[in-house]
Motif scaffolding. Structure first.
Motif, PDB file in Angstrom:
ATOM      1  N   GLY A 165      18.587  22.251  63.639  1.00 18.57           N
ATOM      2  CA  GLY A 165      17.524  23.104  63.140  1.00 18.57           C
ATOM      3  C   GLY A 165      17.841  23.860  61.865  1.00 18.57           C
ATOM      4  N   LYS A 166      18.976  23.545  61.241  1.00 21.14           N
ATOM      5  CA  LYS A 166      19.373  24.276  60.032  1.00 21.14           C
ATOM      6  C   LYS A 166      19.586  23.332  58.856  1.00 21.14           C
ATOM      7  CE  LYS A 166      21.581  28.076  62.547  1.00 21.14           C
ATOM      8  NZ  LYS A 166      22.820  28.893  62.683  1.00 21.14           N
TER       9      LYS A 166
ATOM     10  N   GLU B 108      29.488  27.297  67.540  1.00 20.59           N
ATOM     11  CA  GLU B 108      28.748  27.308  66.266  1.00 20.59           C
ATOM     12  C   GLU B 108      29.193  26.210  65.306  1.00 20.59           C
ATOM     13  OE1 GLU B 108      30.284  29.923  67.722  1.00 20.59           O
ATOM     14  OE2 GLU B 108      31.139  31.268  66.201  1.00 20.59           O
ATOM     15  N   ASP B 109      30.238  25.463  65.659  1.00 22.53           N
ATOM     16  CA  ASP B 109      30.647  24.311  64.853  1.00 22.53           C
ATOM     17  C   ASP B 109      29.833  23.070  65.213  1.00 22.53           C
ATOM     18  OD1 ASP B 109      34.028  25.439  65.227  1.00 22.53           O
ATOM     19  OD2 ASP B 109      32.741  25.664  63.458  1.00 22.53           O
ATOM     20  N   THR B 110      28.985  23.166  66.226  1.00 19.94           N
ATOM     21  CA  THR B 110      28.138  22.040  66.610  1.00 19.94           C
ATOM     22  C   THR B 110      27.230  21.642  65.442  1.00 19.94           C
ATOM     23  OG1 THR B 110      28.140  22.600  68.956  1.00 19.94           O
ATOM     24  CG2 THR B 110      26.268  21.322  68.135  1.00 19.94           C
TER      25      THR B 110
END
Length: 122
Positions: free
Chosen positions: A41-42, A88-90
């Motif tokens: 989503g980013k 958060e590295d996903t």
């Protein structure tokens, strides 16, 4: 034309390590190279870059001290060693070849791989 193919992604728990590999179809010695990632989503974001010789490296602050970029010009291969992984590295991780170092924006890179997915569970 330079074709890049990433591999090594997978699903793992936070705190573990993973090494990504980017294999090139031709000589990479003339190219500074980098890794980018796109979290779900980013937008795609810069992770790390390495000079053509491998003598210099540059990292985003979010991965500094945990990730290590390296290259083997004889094998036409780029690596990203990822330690102490966090949820958060996903992201989908992409390798790229460019013409400048350090280069932190997408438009500074010419050739891109198709990406490999890294999922880190907390």
């Amino acid at each position: 034309q330079l074709k890049l193919v990433e591999s090594g992604g997978g699903l793992l728990q936070a705190g573990n390590s993973l090494r990504l590999t980017c294999a090139a179809s031709g000589d990479i010695i003339a190219y500074p190279m980098g890794w980018f990632r796109q979290p779900p989503g980013k937008e795609r974001e810069f992770v790390a870059a390495i000079s053509w010789s491998g003598a210099s490296e540059y990292y985003d602050e979010s991965v500094k001290g945990r990730f290590t970029i390296s290259r083997d010009n004889g094998m036409n291969t780029l690596y990203l060693q990822m330690d102490s992984l966090k949820s958060e590295d996903t992201a989908v991780y992409y390798c790229a070849a460019g013409s400048r170092f350090p280069a932190t924006t997408e438009r500074q890179y010419t050739y891109w791989g198709q990406g490999t997915l890294v999922t880190v569970s907390s």
